[in-house]
Design a protein around this motif. Structure first.
Motif, mmCIF file in Angstrom:
data_model
loop_
_atom_site.group_PDB
_atom_site.id
_atom_site.type_symbol
_atom_site.label_atom_id
_atom_site.label_comp_id
_atom_site.label_asym_id
_atom_site.label_seq_id
_atom_site.Cartn_x
_atom_site.Cartn_y
_atom_site.Cartn_z
ATOM 1 N N ILE A 183 0.918 -1.253 -0.176
ATOM 2 C CA ILE A 183 -0.019 -0.206 0.086
ATOM 3 C C ILE A 183 0.722 1.317 0.057
ATOM 4 C CG2 ILE A 183 -1.881 1.280 1.381
ATOM 5 C CD1 ILE A 183 -2.712 -1.227 0.015
ATOM 6 N N GLY A 184 2.036 1.358 0.789
ATOM 7 C CA GLY A 184 2.859 2.492 0.850
ATOM 8 C C GLY A 184 3.853 2.458 1.869
ATOM 9 N N ARG A 185 4.680 3.574 1.776
ATOM 10 C CA ARG A 185 5.736 3.554 2.871
ATOM 11 C C ARG A 185 5.949 4.838 3.527
ATOM 12 N NH1 ARG A 185 11.452 1.360 2.254
ATOM 13 N NH2 ARG A 185 10.214 0.111 0.842
ATOM 14 N N ASP A 186 6.166 4.711 4.764
ATOM 15 C CA ASP A 186 6.278 6.085 5.573
ATOM 16 C C ASP A 186 7.636 6.493 5.631
ATOM 17 O OD1 ASP A 186 7.899 4.700 7.699
ATOM 18 O OD2 ASP A 186 6.243 4.279 9.071
ATOM 19 N N GLY A 187 7.841 7.831 6.098
ATOM 20 C CA GLY A 187 9.309 8.366 6.075
ATOM 21 C C GLY A 187 10.141 7.641 7.049
ATOM 22 N N ALA A 188 9.751 6.942 7.895
ATOM 23 C CA ALA A 188 10.751 6.046 8.690
ATOM 24 C C ALA A 188 11.228 4.734 7.747
ATOM 25 C CB ALA A 188 10.213 5.678 10.099
ATOM 26 N N GLY A 189 10.529 4.483 6.681
ATOM 27 C CA GLY A 189 10.829 3.382 6.005
ATOM 28 C C GLY A 189 10.152 2.220 6.101
ATOM 29 N N ASN A 190 8.934 2.232 7.085
ATOM 30 C CA ASN A 190 8.271 0.930 7.159
ATOM 31 C C ASN A 190 7.410 0.797 6.054
ATOM 32 O OD1 ASN A 190 9.230 0.931 10.061
ATOM 33 N ND2 ASN A 190 7.850 2.325 10.656
ATOM 34 N N THR A 191 7.073 -0.374 5.630
ATOM 35 C CA THR A 191 6.128 -0.487 4.445
ATOM 36 C C THR A 191 4.978 -1.201 5.239
ATOM 37 O OG1 THR A 191 8.251 -0.963 3.047
ATOM 38 C CG2 THR A 191 6.193 -1.737 2.096
ATOM 39 N N TYR A 192 3.739 -0.832 4.485
ATOM 40 C CA TYR A 192 2.506 -1.128 4.965
ATOM 41 C C TYR A 192 1.723 -2.108 3.617
ATOM 42 C CZ TYR A 192 3.361 2.131 8.164
ATOM 43 O OH TYR A 192 3.922 2.828 9.292
ATOM 44 N N TRP A 193 1.170 -3.289 4.171
ATOM 45 C CA TRP A 193 0.649 -4.261 3.235
ATOM 46 C C TRP A 193 -0.739 -4.407 3.317
ATOM 47 C CZ3 TRP A 193 4.041 -6.059 -0.227
ATOM 48 C CH2 TRP A 193 5.685 -5.895 -0.024
ATOM 49 N N TYR A 226 8.643 -3.597 9.459
ATOM 50 C CA TYR A 226 9.315 -2.624 10.101
ATOM 51 C C TYR A 226 10.741 -2.346 9.321
ATOM 52 C CZ TYR A 226 5.874 -2.385 13.921
ATOM 53 O OH TYR A 226 4.657 -2.454 14.535
ATOM 54 N N ALA A 227 11.187 -1.093 9.237
ATOM 55 C CA ALA A 227 12.611 -0.906 8.752
ATOM 56 C C ALA A 227 13.426 -1.156 9.783
ATOM 57 C CB ALA A 227 12.749 0.577 8.196
ATOM 58 N N GLY A 228 13.211 -0.984 10.921
ATOM 59 C CA GLY A 228 14.271 -1.053 12.041
ATOM 60 C C GLY A 228 13.796 -2.201 13.022
ATOM 61 N N PRO A 229 14.038 -1.859 14.300
ATOM 62 C CA PRO A 229 13.298 -2.970 15.401
ATOM 63 C C PRO A 229 11.742 -2.868 15.304
ATOM 64 C CG PRO A 229 14.952 -1.228 16.374
ATOM 65 C CD PRO A 229 14.715 -0.905 14.857
ATOM 66 N N HIS A 230 11.362 -3.749 15.566
ATOM 67 C CA HIS A 230 9.703 -3.808 15.820
ATOM 68 C C HIS A 230 9.307 -3.429 17.066
ATOM 69 C CE1 HIS A 230 9.667 -8.059 13.092
ATOM 70 N NE2 HIS A 230 10.313 -6.885 12.646
ATOM 71 N N GLU A 231 8.877 -1.996 16.710
ATOM 72 C CA GLU A 231 8.542 -1.188 17.960
ATOM 73 C C GLU A 231 7.196 -0.363 17.369
ATOM 74 O OE1 GLU A 231 7.873 0.819 21.218
ATOM 75 O OE2 GLU A 231 9.351 -0.444 21.078
ATOM 76 N N ALA A 232 6.166 -0.840 17.856
ATOM 77 C CA ALA A 232 4.797 -0.070 17.486
ATOM 78 C C ALA A 232 4.804 1.213 17.527
ATOM 79 C CB ALA A 232 3.837 -0.976 18.340
ATOM 80 N N SER A 233 6.036 1.997 18.241
ATOM 81 C CA SER A 233 5.511 3.392 18.640
ATOM 82 C C SER A 233 6.347 4.120 17.400
ATOM 83 C CB SER A 233 6.099 3.734 19.870
ATOM 84 O OG SER A 233 7.708 3.687 19.981
ATOM 85 N N VAL A 234 6.910 3.493 16.494
ATOM 86 C CA VAL A 234 7.574 4.228 15.364
ATOM 87 C C VAL A 234 6.347 4.168 14.227
ATOM 88 C CG1 VAL A 234 9.720 3.127 15.741
ATOM 89 C CG2 VAL A 234 8.522 2.104 14.340
ATOM 90 N N PRO A 278 -1.858 17.915 3.935
ATOM 91 C CA PRO A 278 -0.873 18.427 4.095
ATOM 92 C C PRO A 278 -0.400 18.959 5.674
ATOM 93 C CG PRO A 278 -2.495 19.989 3.327
ATOM 94 C CD PRO A 278 -3.020 18.639 3.486
ATOM 95 N N ARG A 279 0.654 19.052 5.972
ATOM 96 C CA ARG A 279 1.365 19.268 7.424
ATOM 97 C C ARG A 279 0.909 20.842 7.542
ATOM 98 N NH1 ARG A 279 3.092 15.285 10.225
ATOM 99 N NH2 ARG A 279 4.016 16.787 11.534
ATOM 100 N N ARG A 280 0.443 21.053 8.987
ATOM 101 C CA ARG A 280 0.400 22.505 9.156
ATOM 102 C C ARG A 280 1.887 22.871 9.947
ATOM 103 N NH1 ARG A 280 -4.437 23.430 7.318
ATOM 104 N NH2 ARG A 280 -6.193 21.896 8.416
ATOM 105 N N PRO A 281 1.902 24.198 9.862
ATOM 106 C CA PRO A 281 3.369 24.704 10.283
ATOM 107 C C PRO A 281 3.402 24.155 11.750
ATOM 108 C CG PRO A 281 2.212 26.434 9.130
ATOM 109 C CD PRO A 281 1.243 25.136 9.474
ATOM 110 N N TRP A 282 2.413 24.222 12.536
ATOM 111 C CA TRP A 282 2.520 23.937 14.089
ATOM 112 C C TRP A 282 2.883 22.543 14.408
ATOM 113 C CZ3 TRP A 282 -1.616 20.777 15.243
ATOM 114 C CH2 TRP A 282 -2.629 21.010 14.447
ATOM 115 N N GLN A 283 2.398 21.551 13.536
ATOM 116 C CA GLN A 283 2.629 20.146 13.540
ATOM 117 C C GLN A 283 4.041 19.633 13.751
ATOM 118 O OE1 GLN A 283 0.054 18.930 10.491
ATOM 119 N NE2 GLN A 283 -1.152 17.710 11.929
ATOM 120 N N LYS A 284 4.503 18.903 14.686
ATOM 121 C CA LYS A 284 5.795 18.301 14.658
ATOM 122 C C LYS A 284 5.912 17.138 14.014
ATOM 123 C CE LYS A 284 6.865 20.341 19.501
ATOM 124 N NZ LYS A 284 7.293 20.229 20.571
ATOM 125 N N ASP A 285 7.021 16.556 13.860
ATOM 126 C CA ASP A 285 7.320 15.468 13.227
ATOM 127 C C ASP A 285 7.467 14.352 14.194
ATOM 128 O OD1 ASP A 285 8.120 16.375 10.509
ATOM 129 O OD2 ASP A 285 10.320 16.566 11.199
#
Length: 118
Positions: free
Chosen positions: A19-29, A47-55, A75-82
């Motif tokens: 389906i897609g990929r996020d900024g951390a490199g995780n892939t969704y199926w 997961y691109a790295g360790p299996h950690e749900a909080s990523v 679209p991301r708003r200016p006040w939103q953090k990464d």
């Protein structure tokens, strides 16, 4: 990569569509045939790295849990953090100013322990 993780990754690639990929490199199926208890296609993540749900970022968390039909693409708003994973237990974890793991950082004499019967 551990043997079981390699098998899981191969199984997901063979039985699901990407389906897609996020900024951390995780892939969704999403599974092609397999359904969950409610009859919805099963959704998975590799997961691109360790299996950690909080990523998992919020825009994908809703999709994984069938809250939304598609990942949020607003679209991301200016006040939103990464998005940051849970940093508890790491050196990057937030600590109260003046606090720390070292007891010598606390001023002495500013605390008196409670004693029952006083």
């Amino acid at each position: 990569m551990r043997r079981m993780a390699m098998f899981d990754h191969l199984f997901i690639r063979l039985t699901s569509r990407r389906i897609g990929r996020d900024g951390a490199g995780n892939t969704y199926w999403e599974a092609r045939r397999r359904k969950d208890f409610y009859g919805r296609p099963m959704r998975r993540i590799t997961y691109a790295g360790p299996h950690e749900a909080s990523v998992v970022p919020p825009e994908w968390w809703g999709w994984l849990h069938h809250t939304t039909d598609a990942p949020l693409d607003a679209p991301r708003r200016p006040w939103q953090k990464d998005h940051l994973p849970n940093l508890t237990g790491t050196p990057e974890a937030w600590r109260q100013p003046g606090g720390g793991a070292d007891a010598s950082q606390y001023p002495s004499g500013d605390y008196e322990a409670w004693t029952p019967g006083r």
